[in-house]
Scaffold this active site. Structure first.
Site, PDB file in Angstrom:
ATOM      1  N   GLN A  14       1.860  -6.476  -3.515  1.00 49.41           N
ATOM      2  CA  GLN A  14       2.421  -6.587  -2.171  1.00 49.41           C
ATOM      3  C   GLN A  14       3.758  -5.837  -2.086  1.00 49.41           C
ATOM      4  OE1 GLN A  14       1.176  -9.743  -3.728  1.00 49.41           O
ATOM      5  NE2 GLN A  14      -0.681  -8.752  -3.049  1.00 49.41           N
ATOM      6  N   ASP A  69       0.806  -1.221   0.000  1.00 44.78           N
ATOM      7  CA  ASP A  69       0.000   0.000   0.000  1.00 44.78           C
ATOM      8  C   ASP A  69       0.841   1.274   0.000  1.00 44.78           C
ATOM      9  OD1 ASP A  69      -2.240  -1.690   0.163  1.00 44.78           O
ATOM     10  OD2 ASP A  69      -2.024  -1.800   2.337  1.00 44.78           O
ATOM     11  N   GLY A  82      -4.537  -4.404  -3.612  1.00 43.26           N
ATOM     12  CA  GLY A  82      -5.544  -3.362  -3.744  1.00 43.26           C
ATOM     13  C   GLY A  82      -4.854  -2.074  -4.098  1.00 43.26           C
ATOM     14  N   HIS A  83      -5.078  -1.619  -5.322  1.00 42.39           N
ATOM     15  CA  HIS A  83      -4.421  -0.394  -5.778  1.00 42.39           C
ATOM     16  C   HIS A  83      -5.484   0.656  -6.069  1.00 42.39           C
ATOM     17  CE1 HIS A  83      -1.000  -2.967  -6.233  1.00 42.39           C
ATOM     18  NE2 HIS A  83      -1.543  -3.643  -7.218  1.00 42.39           N
ATOM     19  N   LYS A 105       1.739   2.057  -5.139  1.00 41.13           N
ATOM     20  CA  LYS A 105       2.276   1.486  -6.386  1.00 41.13           C
ATOM     21  C   LYS A 105       1.339   1.758  -7.559  1.00 41.13           C
ATOM     22  CE  LYS A 105       2.412  -2.578  -4.390  1.00 41.13           C
ATOM     23  NZ  LYS A 105       2.133  -2.240  -2.983  1.00 41.13           N
TER      24      LYS A 105
HETATM   25  P1  GDP Z   1      -0.739   0.203  -3.570  1.00 39.66           P
HETATM   26  O1  GDP Z   1      -1.341  -1.062  -3.065  1.00 39.66           O
HETATM   27  O2  GDP Z   1       0.727   0.282  -3.348  1.00 39.66           O
HETATM   28  O3  GDP Z   1      -1.118   0.483  -5.001  1.00 39.66           O
HETATM   29  O4  GDP Z   1      -1.353   1.375  -2.694  1.00 39.66           O
HETATM   30  P2  GDP Z   1      -2.895   1.596  -2.253  1.00 39.66           P
HETATM   31  O5  GDP Z   1      -3.644   2.092  -3.428  1.00 39.66           O
HETATM   32  O6  GDP Z   1      -3.408   0.403  -1.524  1.00 39.66           O
HETATM   33  O7  GDP Z   1      -2.717   2.710  -1.151  1.00 39.66           O
HETATM   34  C1  GDP Z   1      -2.143   3.947  -1.423  1.00 39.66           C
HETATM   35  C2  GDP Z   1      -3.180   5.064  -1.174  1.00 39.66           C
HETATM   36  O8  GDP Z   1      -2.509   6.298  -1.105  1.00 39.66           O
HETATM   37  C3  GDP Z   1      -4.206   5.223  -2.281  1.00 39.66           C
HETATM   38  O9  GDP Z   1      -5.435   5.576  -1.694  1.00 39.66           O
HETATM   39  C4  GDP Z   1      -3.673   6.368  -3.135  1.00 39.66           C
HETATM   40  O10 GDP Z   1      -4.682   7.100  -3.794  1.00 39.66           O
HETATM   41  C5  GDP Z   1      -3.003   7.203  -2.091  1.00 39.66           C
HETATM   42  N1  GDP Z   1      -1.812   7.965  -2.523  1.00 39.66           N
HETATM   43  C6  GDP Z   1      -0.840   7.571  -3.388  1.00 39.66           C
HETATM   44  N2  GDP Z   1       0.138   8.510  -3.442  1.00 39.66           N
HETATM   45  C7  GDP Z   1      -0.234   9.500  -2.596  1.00 39.66           C
HETATM   46  C8  GDP Z   1       0.361  10.747  -2.174  1.00 39.66           C
HETATM   47  O11 GDP Z   1       1.453  11.120  -2.603  1.00 39.66           O
HETATM   48  N3  GDP Z   1      -0.341  11.486  -1.244  1.00 39.66           N
HETATM   49  C9  GDP Z   1      -1.541  11.097  -0.740  1.00 39.66           C
HETATM   50  N4  GDP Z   1      -2.137  11.860   0.158  1.00 39.66           N
HETATM   51  N5  GDP Z   1      -2.119   9.941  -1.116  1.00 39.66           N
HETATM   52  C10 GDP Z   1      -1.475   9.161  -2.009  1.00 39.66           C
HETATM   53  P1  IMO Z   2      -0.906  -4.324  -2.217  1.00 45.51           P
HETATM   54  O1  IMO Z   2      -0.492  -4.862  -3.553  1.00 45.51           O
HETATM   55  C1  IMO Z   2      -0.918  -4.872   2.132  1.00 45.51           C
HETATM   56  C2  IMO Z   2      -0.953  -9.023   3.603  1.00 45.51           C
HETATM   57  C3  IMO Z   2      -2.212  -9.485   4.324  1.00 45.51           C
HETATM   58  C4  IMO Z   2      -1.596 -10.498   5.266  1.00 45.51           C
HETATM   59  C5  IMO Z   2      -0.491 -11.141   4.438  1.00 45.51           C
HETATM   60  C6  IMO Z   2      -0.889 -12.460   3.776  1.00 45.51           C
HETATM   61  O2  IMO Z   2      -2.181  -3.572  -2.188  1.00 45.51           O
HETATM   62  O3  IMO Z   2       0.235  -3.600  -1.559  1.00 45.51           O
HETATM   63  P2  IMO Z   2      -2.479 -13.094   1.759  1.00 45.51           P
HETATM   64  O4  IMO Z   2      -3.954 -12.895   1.555  1.00 45.51           O
HETATM   65  O5  IMO Z   2      -1.632 -12.457   0.700  1.00 45.51           O
HETATM   66  O6  IMO Z   2      -2.111 -14.534   1.973  1.00 45.51           O
HETATM   67  O7  IMO Z   2      -2.150 -12.338   3.147  1.00 45.51           O
HETATM   68  O8  IMO Z   2      -0.167 -10.192   3.439  1.00 45.51           O
HETATM   69  N1  IMO Z   2      -1.200  -8.466   2.254  1.00 45.51           N
HETATM   70  C7  IMO Z   2      -1.139  -7.152   1.957  1.00 45.51           C
HETATM   71  N2  IMO Z   2      -0.939  -6.073   2.749  1.00 45.51           N
HETATM   72  N3  IMO Z   2      -1.053  -4.710   0.795  1.00 45.51           N
HETATM   73  C8  IMO Z   2      -1.219  -5.776  -0.017  1.00 45.51           C
HETATM   74  O9  IMO Z   2      -1.216  -5.677  -1.357  1.00 45.51           O
HETATM   75  C9  IMO Z   2      -1.318  -7.069   0.562  1.00 45.51           C
HETATM   76  N4  IMO Z   2      -1.488  -8.316   0.059  1.00 45.51           N
HETATM   77  C10 IMO Z   2      -1.405  -9.157   1.102  1.00 45.51           C
HETATM   78  O10 IMO Z   2      -2.823  -8.413   5.012  1.00 45.51           O
HETATM   79  O11 IMO Z   2      -0.970  -9.848   6.357  1.00 45.51           O
HETATM   80 MG    MG Z   3      -2.820  -1.717  -1.742  1.00 45.43          MG
END
Ligand code: GDP
Ligand code: IMO
Ligand code: MG
Length: 428
Positions: free
Chosen positions: A223, A13, A40-41, A16
């Protein structure tokens, strides 16, 4: 024209999805090489917000060919749901190609994921419950179902029989659940075959040809490094290789084809699920980060655990992945803090560790050694050059860059596509 790998530097998270979107229009192919719909992106484009799980984030860029490569585990029902949701919002998904060698998540994998977690009790990993671990376990155990098996009913039936043989014993005798019938699984999988067929390809060959033609290919990791099954905080990890090496085995390209390795790192740290997290905060500072950063899981909605930036983790990531560039995200979330602590090393039973300790127990007991940096109060979401940032924000970025083992080439200052400061070109 390069092959670029983009991975998470911490526990996921990091943003990416946004970083991938940033490279968007300059990329010809975007490849998901590990994980499944545990990812989850969130990508924010103007007033539109997209949440992607199984599909690579690059699918939102017109003209890009998205690939789900062999290293991914595919829940086909989820694949179609995600595709339909994008189609209804006008996104062209017709170029998507899915590897014939990718493994398939079935109902029994989801069931086993949930029941094993329940039986682990307080030793739970806190998985996403999507069947990820059991599907990879079957792959390694050589009883997995692959995408290509859906096109040969005879083979499919034999493989499902083989897999269920063991699993039904486990489900019924150990976990006290009902047995799952071969027919229900086979019928379910076959019902997807015709829609899936035109998407299925030899994606390793396709990528080889693309790279040979000089196309730009982005390998998008799900991840993150600290969740990698080999290099993360085992057993509190996911079941795939989320590090740069996973891009090679997970897609079938040679390691010598990779030119750039970009790690996305948050200006602080978060983690979802159980496992060690030395800089975790349990006070109002943690609440501040969670509230300001909207730190709630995109996949499960769980509140994310929050803590300060951990420089040894970033250094570890730089080393394990061969990082050439960091993209630092969410710097804006730190606005308003008087002081920003950064973890520079750990103390384990009175002994100082400058690097992430190899022993799991040591990392569990690691206490962060902090260095404090002055905060800033100015709104930075409109900053578009490094010089637009207040002095204290510049100093914070330069300080963590120095500690983290690679240059910081871009800085996120807000969720939107445009909220980014570029310092060095990420594709050249
Ligand atoms: P990922 O799994 O690495 O793709 O990240 P997620 O989407 O799960 O979580 C990142 C969150 O941060 C998302 O809600 C993005 O919209 C938000 N985000 C990404 N870059 C920035 C930033 O520079 N500032 C802020 N405030 N939010 C950001
Ligand atoms: P993105 O791509 C954050 C964590 C789960 C758990 C562990 C194993 O959005 O960064 P799983 O279901 O993969 O067997 O769970 O990994 N986990 C993540 N945490 N971001 C993710 O993906 C994750 N994908 C799995 O919370 O601790
Ligand atoms: Mg994510």
């Amino acid at each position: 024209m390069p092959a670029i790998v983009l991975i998470g530097a911490q526990w996921g998270d990091e943003g990416k999805g946004k970083a991938t979107d940033l490279l968007g229009s300059r990329v010809d192919y975007v490849v998901k090489f590990n994980g499944g719909n545990n990812a989850g992106h969130t990508v924010v484009i103007g007033t539109e917000k997209y949440a992607l799980h199984l599909l690579p984030s690059g699918i939102l860029t017109p003209g890009v060919t998205p690939i789900i490569a062999n290293g991914v585990v595919v829940d086909i029902e989820v694949l179609f749901e995600e595709l339909d949701a994008l189609i209804s919002r006008g996104v062209d998904v017709s170029k998507l190609r899915v590897s014939a060698n990718a493994h398939v998540i079935t109902q029994y994998h989801r069931t086993v994921d949930k029941v094993t977690e329940r039986f682990l009790g307080k030793r739970q990993i806190g998985t996403t419950g999507r069947g990820i671990g059991p599907t990879y376990a079957d792959k390694i155990n050589r009883v997995g179902i692959r995408v290509q098996d859906l096109f040969d009913e005879n083979i499919l039936r034999q493989k499902v029989e083989g897999a269920l043989d063991q699993k039904n014993h486990l489900l019924v005798k150990v976990y006290n659940r009902r047995a799952i019938s071969v027919d229900e699984i086979v019928d379910d999988l076959l019902s997807y075959a015709e829609r899936l067929r035109p998407m299925v390809a030899d994606t390793a060959l396709l990528l080889h040809e693309a790279l040979t033609e000089g196309k730009t290919v982005l390998f998008e990791g799900g991840q993150a490094t600290m969740l990698d099954v080999d290099h993360g905080t085992y057993p509190f990890v996911t079941s795939s290789n989320a590090t740069s090496g996973g891009a090679v085995t997970g897609s079938g390209i040679g390691p010598n084809r990779i030119d750039r390795i970009i790690a996305v790192v948050k200006a602080y740290t978060t983690r979802v699920g159980a496992g060690p997290f030395p800089t975790e905060l349990f006070d109002e500072s943690g609440e501040f980060l969670r509230a300001n950063g909207f730190e709630f899981g995109t996949t499960t909605g769980r509140p994310r655990r929050c803590g300060w930036y951990d420089a040894p983790v970033a250094r570890y990531t730089a080393r394990i992945n061969g990082v050439t560039d960091f993209v630092l995200t969410k710097l804006d979330v730190l606005t308003g803090l008087d002081v920003i602590p950064v973890c520079v090393a750990y103390s384990v039973d009175g002994v100082r560790y400058d690097e992430v300790p190899v022993s799991q127990s040591d990392f569990h007991h690691a206490k962060p050694i902090f260095e404090d940096f002055p905060g800033w109060s100015e709104d930075i979401t409109g900053a578009r050059t490094f010089e637009d940032l207040p002095r204290a924000a510049q100093d914070y970025v330069l300080a963590i860059e120095k500690m983290s083992g690679a240059r910081i080439s871009a800085i996120g200052v807000g969720p939107g596509r445009e909220a980014i400061i570029s310092r060095h070109d990420l594709i050249d």
